[in-house]
Scaffold this motif. Structure first.
Motif, PDB file in Angstrom:
ATOM      1  N   VAL A   5      27.297  55.810  -0.443  1.00  0.00           N
ATOM      2  CA  VAL A   5      26.179  56.329   0.369  1.00  0.00           C
ATOM      3  C   VAL A   5      25.504  57.510  -0.328  1.00  0.00           C
ATOM      4  O   VAL A   5      24.313  57.751  -0.149  1.00  0.00           O
ATOM      5  CB  VAL A   5      26.682  56.725   1.773  1.00  0.00           C
ATOM      6  CG1 VAL A   5      25.548  57.278   2.616  1.00  0.00           C
ATOM      7  CG2 VAL A   5      27.294  55.521   2.455  1.00  0.00           C
ATOM      8  N   LEU A   6      26.272  58.221  -1.166  1.00  0.00           N
ATOM      9  CA  LEU A   6      25.680  59.333  -1.913  1.00  0.00           C
ATOM     10  C   LEU A   6      24.495  58.849  -2.741  1.00  0.00           C
ATOM     11  O   LEU A   6      23.468  59.513  -2.828  1.00  0.00           O
ATOM     12  CB  LEU A   6      26.743  59.980  -2.814  1.00  0.00           C
ATOM     13  CG  LEU A   6      26.239  61.054  -3.778  1.00  0.00           C
ATOM     14  CD1 LEU A   6      25.651  62.232  -3.023  1.00  0.00           C
ATOM     15  CD2 LEU A   6      27.364  61.528  -4.680  1.00  0.00           C
ATOM     16  N   SER A  55      29.732  58.383  10.116  1.00  0.00           N
ATOM     17  CA  SER A  55      30.475  57.952  11.293  1.00  0.00           C
ATOM     18  C   SER A  55      31.603  57.044  10.828  1.00  0.00           C
ATOM     19  O   SER A  55      31.442  56.268   9.891  1.00  0.00           O
ATOM     20  CB  SER A  55      29.563  57.237  12.271  1.00  0.00           C
ATOM     21  OG  SER A  55      29.183  55.991  11.768  1.00  0.00           O
ATOM     22  N   PRO A  92      22.461  64.218  12.254  1.00  0.00           N
ATOM     23  CA  PRO A  92      21.475  64.080  11.181  1.00  0.00           C
ATOM     24  C   PRO A  92      20.490  62.943  11.430  1.00  0.00           C
ATOM     25  O   PRO A  92      19.325  63.057  11.072  1.00  0.00           O
ATOM     26  CB  PRO A  92      22.329  63.803   9.935  1.00  0.00           C
ATOM     27  CG  PRO A  92      23.674  63.462  10.420  1.00  0.00           C
ATOM     28  CD  PRO A  92      23.829  64.108  11.748  1.00  0.00           C
ATOM     29  N   ALA A 145      34.225  53.978  -4.105  1.00  0.00           N
ATOM     30  CA  ALA A 145      35.155  54.476  -3.092  1.00  0.00           C
ATOM     31  C   ALA A 145      36.598  54.447  -3.586  1.00  0.00           C
ATOM     32  O   ALA A 145      37.393  55.323  -3.255  1.00  0.00           O
ATOM     33  CB  ALA A 145      35.026  53.654  -1.819  1.00  0.00           C
ATOM     34  N   GLY A 179      25.377  54.311   8.974  1.00  0.00           N
ATOM     35  CA  GLY A 179      26.480  54.886   9.717  1.00  0.00           C
ATOM     36  C   GLY A 179      26.523  56.390   9.666  1.00  0.00           C
ATOM     37  O   GLY A 179      27.593  56.986   9.688  1.00  0.00           O
ATOM     38  N   MET A 180      25.348  57.031   9.596  1.00  0.00           N
ATOM     39  CA  MET A 180      25.325  58.491   9.691  1.00  0.00           C
ATOM     40  C   MET A 180      25.637  58.884  11.130  1.00  0.00           C
ATOM     41  O   MET A 180      25.374  58.131  12.056  1.00  0.00           O
ATOM     42  CB  MET A 180      23.937  59.017   9.332  1.00  0.00           C
ATOM     43  CG  MET A 180      23.684  59.108   7.862  1.00  0.00           C
ATOM     44  SD  MET A 180      22.061  59.804   7.567  1.00  0.00           S
ATOM     45  CE  MET A 180      21.003  58.644   8.378  1.00  0.00           C
ATOM     46  N   ALA A 181      26.137  60.115  11.288  1.00  0.00           N
ATOM     47  CA  ALA A 181      26.422  60.604  12.629  1.00  0.00           C
ATOM     48  C   ALA A 181      25.116  60.834  13.376  1.00  0.00           C
ATOM     49  O   ALA A 181      24.042  60.878  12.781  1.00  0.00           O
ATOM     50  CB  ALA A 181      27.220  61.898  12.538  1.00  0.00           C
ATOM     51  N   ALA A 182      25.226  60.993  14.699  1.00  0.00           N
ATOM     52  CA  ALA A 182      24.027  61.076  15.532  1.00  0.00           C
ATOM     53  C   ALA A 182      23.179  62.301  15.204  1.00  0.00           C
ATOM     54  O   ALA A 182      21.950  62.234  15.240  1.00  0.00           O
ATOM     55  CB  ALA A 182      24.419  61.090  17.000  1.00  0.00           C
ATOM     56  N   HIS A 207      21.437  58.580  -0.694  1.00  0.00           N
ATOM     57  CA  HIS A 207      20.790  59.877  -0.453  1.00  0.00           C
ATOM     58  C   HIS A 207      19.993  60.318  -1.675  1.00  0.00           C
ATOM     59  O   HIS A 207      18.861  60.770  -1.555  1.00  0.00           O
ATOM     60  CB  HIS A 207      21.831  60.932  -0.094  1.00  0.00           C
ATOM     61  CG  HIS A 207      22.342  60.806   1.308  1.00  0.00           C
ATOM     62  ND1 HIS A 207      21.574  61.122   2.397  1.00  0.00           N
ATOM     63  CD2 HIS A 207      23.526  60.381   1.805  1.00  0.00           C
ATOM     64  CE1 HIS A 207      22.260  60.901   3.510  1.00  0.00           C
ATOM     65  NE2 HIS A 207      23.451  60.437   3.169  1.00  0.00           N
ATOM     66  N   TRP A 215      14.046  61.897   4.121  1.00  0.00           N
ATOM     67  CA  TRP A 215      14.414  60.713   3.365  1.00  0.00           C
ATOM     68  C   TRP A 215      15.370  59.750   4.055  1.00  0.00           C
ATOM     69  O   TRP A 215      15.272  58.544   3.891  1.00  0.00           O
ATOM     70  CB  TRP A 215      14.963  61.119   2.002  1.00  0.00           C
ATOM     71  CG  TRP A 215      16.340  61.716   2.038  1.00  0.00           C
ATOM     72  CD1 TRP A 215      17.505  61.028   1.994  1.00  0.00           C
ATOM     73  CD2 TRP A 215      16.689  63.095   2.131  1.00  0.00           C
ATOM     74  NE1 TRP A 215      18.565  61.902   2.051  1.00  0.00           N
ATOM     75  CE2 TRP A 215      18.097  63.181   2.135  1.00  0.00           C
ATOM     76  CE3 TRP A 215      15.957  64.280   2.200  1.00  0.00           C
ATOM     77  CZ2 TRP A 215      18.770  64.390   2.207  1.00  0.00           C
ATOM     78  CZ3 TRP A 215      16.635  65.482   2.268  1.00  0.00           C
ATOM     79  CH2 TRP A 215      18.026  65.534   2.279  1.00  0.00           C
ATOM     80  N   ASP A 266      31.481  57.878  -3.275  1.00  0.00           N
ATOM     81  CA  ASP A 266      30.870  57.386  -2.046  1.00  0.00           C
ATOM     82  C   ASP A 266      29.557  56.678  -2.355  1.00  0.00           C
ATOM     83  O   ASP A 266      28.625  57.307  -2.851  1.00  0.00           O
ATOM     84  CB  ASP A 266      30.623  58.565  -1.097  1.00  0.00           C
ATOM     85  CG  ASP A 266      30.235  58.091   0.292  1.00  0.00           C
ATOM     86  OD1 ASP A 266      29.789  56.938   0.416  1.00  0.00           O
ATOM     87  OD2 ASP A 266      30.380  58.883   1.232  1.00  0.00           O
ATOM     88  N   ILE A 277      28.958  66.517  10.244  1.00  0.00           N
ATOM     89  CA  ILE A 277      27.877  65.563  10.444  1.00  0.00           C
ATOM     90  C   ILE A 277      28.077  64.316   9.611  1.00  0.00           C
ATOM     91  O   ILE A 277      27.242  63.444   9.601  1.00  0.00           O
ATOM     92  CB  ILE A 277      26.496  66.152  10.087  1.00  0.00           C
ATOM     93  CG1 ILE A 277      26.438  66.536   8.612  1.00  0.00           C
ATOM     94  CG2 ILE A 277      26.156  67.286  11.002  1.00  0.00           C
ATOM     95  CD1 ILE A 277      25.063  66.901   8.148  1.00  0.00           C
ATOM     96  N   GLY A 278      29.222  64.265   8.908  1.00  0.00           N
ATOM     97  CA  GLY A 278      29.440  63.222   7.906  1.00  0.00           C
ATOM     98  C   GLY A 278      29.177  61.812   8.377  1.00  0.00           C
ATOM     99  O   GLY A 278      28.452  61.579   9.310  1.00  0.00           O
TER     100      GLY A 278
END
Lengths: 204, 533
Positions: free
Chosen positions: B246-247, A52, B317, B239, B312-315, B250, B304, B244, A49-50
């Motif tokens: 993005v962490l 994209s 989640p 990076a 850019g999370m996958a569809a 979150h 959250w 990351d 699910i990481g």
């Protein structure tokens, strides 16, 4: 011990116990924050699910056993990006190639250190569309390790990969992108304050 | 300890001089200090908001460097969230919860003193974070916004370190306060005061306290990693070193989203006390409101990443977070229905606290509607980081949190001071405040949807007229709070005596024990626990 005193005492013990439990939750949640660092990566990799456009698995696969799909073509595009903190040349030798899934290919990227000092840099990969990331297997990549280059040094860097034949049929074009960045932290801050050398400015 | 000494201790008045405040372990005094601190910081945070609106009065850069403008945005948010709404809510909890449940004081009085006195230290640090970047060699201003996202927060100057330590101190303070409040509610209730006989304000704070205990440590961990990335060569969010960025998002929003409910729930508790009082009817659906808050508590913890749709999370989640976010409208809608059904066919009167409560129900629903628009992923990709979002969360947080606190102040000022506030001035304050608020933020929906981004110092001249309206209204809105200050001071100094029960409807339904005490209540109340039937 009188009755009110006894009540006060048991009340205090009760408060102490509740406080302790809540305190433990606080400590646990602080730990959870740090546990997120490895967990985040594990969950993303395990479930796919990481992010994209993520980096792909980078797994080393034995390409001799996979079946080559001679009748199918997939276009791979290569892209190169530089982080603002790195003054290098960096580009792929070929912009794109057509490949058969299951067959091993080798391409290369060229990088040159344009500064007057040694730099240790790291390339961070990304694959679009993200659905393809798990089917892109790299057997050799300059992104697996940090790259050290002396002042003025330039070289070709190989990349070997196989596309998994299980790649969904509807994915016909795949873009592989690398961003090179300086691993030296100080350089990140420098970019905001230091003037760029004249030669770089002219290229603009 | 002999009972005689205890008896003596419980009946002398407050200590004299500054020591009364510095070393206070009295819940009423600490509550007063919390509220005073929050009101002071309201003007500091308000000043940065006025700066922002002054800069946005016209297109072009008037009198602020872009970095300084963004520093003001950061300051405004951090101060309003951490130094105004949370301390004010904690102040209400301190004042009211022991009196409501018939406890002599908070469960952990010394901890209570510590959790308050950490706040002024944090406030000084926060203000220093704005001043430090003006010194030579300290790098850029804190230009990240309150979200402190890396990599920008890693590159920012020394001011960022001040912000990080501010967040640490504030985190410790609110964790200690929350532990104290939860322990008080769970253990200190008078005999017969079962959980389901508690006033709704106590329920609201029980959930708020538990939420803070769960989320605040995660933010503390996140900013600690940020500090390590900045100074100790780690790469949690870098990076280039295998981290990351993005962490961090979150970690931040794992804290940041439930934080919205931390700000909201105390005020929901307040208006759940006020609306029955002035409708002269018991609260409609007491248990369903408790259940609604429990559902909100649970869903709030797993929603959250709707702040990160564009990262850019996958569809998969993304869909999860969208569904959870839309589900949240169910418990919130339930709460609003509870309030409306309480008012239904009630003998309503509209004193200032009730005016605020009714306006909250209306304006907070409005934020709920724009919230659902923002929850829908494909739509949000368009709205993300626009002034529409600014309008949405100001409609959520000003009615949802701040106006609820004003309502509480008017509702309980007679109890705290023994004097009635000036009802005519209170009503003037209400209309001035609410009209100016709407004129400030309503236009932001329009120029937000038309494409004006947030957190940027300059904007397209096409948005000039509505921005000018926003700015003028914002100045009027800001000035209105001076009237509030005047009303509070006037009430503290004197006025019509309030009596024990200043509101005739206050004894309706599930209410606290505070109305059984005199106004103002004695320095030590309920030394022997009352028995609740």
């Amino acid at each position: 011990m009188s009755v009110p005193e006894k009540r006060e005492k048991t009340g205090q013990n009760k408060n102490r116990k509740t406080t302790l439990i809540l305190g433990l939750i606080v400590v646990g949640m602080f730990g959870f924050g740090f546990a997120m660092v490895p967990l985040y990566r594990l969950v993303c990799n395990a479930t796919g699910i990481g992010i994209s456009g993520s980096s792909g698995t980078g797994r080393i696969v034995d390409s001799s056993t996979t079946k080559v799909q001679k009748d199918r073509w997939v276009t791979i595009q290569f892209d190169a990006l530089l982080n603002e903190n790195l003054r290098w040349d960096f580009y792929p030798e070929v912009k794109k190639i057509n490949v058969h899934p299951g067959q091993s290919y080798e391409v290369s990227y060229y990088a040159k250190n344009k500064t007057d000092h040694k730099i240790v840099a790291k390339a961070v990969p990304g694959i679009t569309p993200w659905q393809a990331a798990t089917y892109f297997h790299k057997t050799e990549c300059f992104c697996f390790t940090q790259q050290t280059m002396d002042a003025g040094e330039g070289r070709d860097m190989p990349l070997k990969f196989v596309i998994d034949p299980a790649l969904p049929e509807d994915i016909k074009i795949l873009t592989l992108s690398y961003t090179f960045m300086d691993t030296n932290r100080e350089s990140i801050r420098d970019t905001r304050e230091v003037e760029l050398p004249v030669s770089v400015k002219h290229e603009g | 300890m002999s009972t005689d000494v205890a008896h003596e201790e419980h009946h002398h008045g407050p200590p004299k001089g500054i020591g009364r405040w510095l070393f206070s372990t009295n819940h009423k005094d600490i509550g007063t200090m919390y509220l005073t601190f929050a009101l002071t910081m309201l003007f500091v945070g308000g000043a940065s908001a006025m700066y922002i609106r002054a800069e946005l009065f016209m297109p072009g850069i008037q009198f602020m460097e872009p970095d300084f403008y963004n520093n003001m945005v950061t300051n405004h948010a951090l101060i309003m969230v951490f130094a105004v709404v949370m301390p004010a809510a904690a102040g209400l909890a301190n004042w009211m919860i022991p009196m409501m449940i018939g406890a002599p004081d908070m469960a952990l009085p010394r901890l209570n003193n510590l959790s308050f006195w950490l706040l002024p230290a944090a406030a000084v640090m926060l203000i220093l974070s704005t001043i430090v970047p003006f010194m030579p060699g300290t790098g850029t201003a804190v230009n990240t916004g309150w979200t402190l996202y890396p990599p920008l927060s890693i590159q920012a100057g020394m001011g960022m370190d001040f912000v990080i330590f501010t967040v640490h101190i504030l985190g410790v303070s609110s964790i200690l306060a929350s532990i104290n409040i939860v322990v008080t509610i769970l253990n200190m209730r008078a005999p017969g005061m079962t959980l389901f006989k508690m006033p709704m304000f106590c329920w609201a704070w029980l959930f708020t306290g538990l939420l803070l205990i769960i989320i605040a440590p995660v933010l503390a961990g996140g900013v600690t990693m940020l500090l390590f990335d900045r100074h100790f060569g780690t790469s949690f969010f870098d990076a280039a070193g295998g981290g990351d960025p993005v962490l961090f998002q979150h970690l931040f929003w794992f804290f940041g989203h439930p934080e919205v409910y931390v700000l909201l729930l105390p005020s929901i508790g307040v208006i759940a006390m006020i609306i029955p009082t002035f409708s002269r009817k018991p609260l409609f659906g007491y248990k369903s409101l408790v259940g609604g808050m429990a559902v909100l508590f649970t869903l709030g913890l797993v929603a959250w990443a709707h702040h990160q749709y564009t990262v850019g999370m996958a569809a998969g989640p993304t869909t999860w977070f969208m569904i959870i976010t839309i589900l949240i409208s169910i418990p919130v809608g339930l709460m609003l229905l509870n309030f409306m059904m309480t008012m239904w066919r009630g003998a309503m009167t509209f004193e200032t606290p009730m005016l605020f409560a009714v306006s909250i129900v209306l304006m907070f629903s409005f934020a709920g509607v724009t919230g659902i628009m923002l929850a829908v992923v494909p739509a949000d990709l368009e709205y993300h980081d626009s002034m529409f979002v600014v309008a949405h969360f100001h409609y959520a947080l000003i009615p949802g949190a701040l106006l609820g606190l004003f309502a509480a102040a008017f509702y309980w000022l007679p109890k705290w001071t023994g004097n009635m506030y000036d009802e005519r001035l209170g009503k003037i304050f209400f209309w001035w405040n609410v009209i100016a608020f709407n004129l400030t933020f309503f236009p932001q929906h329009f120029y937000g949807l038309a494409g004006m981004p947030r957190r940027i110092v300059d904007y397209n001249p096409a948005f000039a007229d509505l921005n000018m309206l926003s700015s003028i209204a914002a100045f009027a809105y800001g000035i209105s709070h001076l009237l509030f200050l005047y009303i509070v001071i006037k009430t503290v100094k004197g006025g019509v005596k309030a009596g024990n029960k200043p509101w005739e409807g206050a004894q309706v339904g599930t209410t606290g024990l505070e109305w059984d005490l005199s106004s103002p209540p004695p320095f030590h109340s309920y030394a022997t626990p009352p028995v609740v039937k």
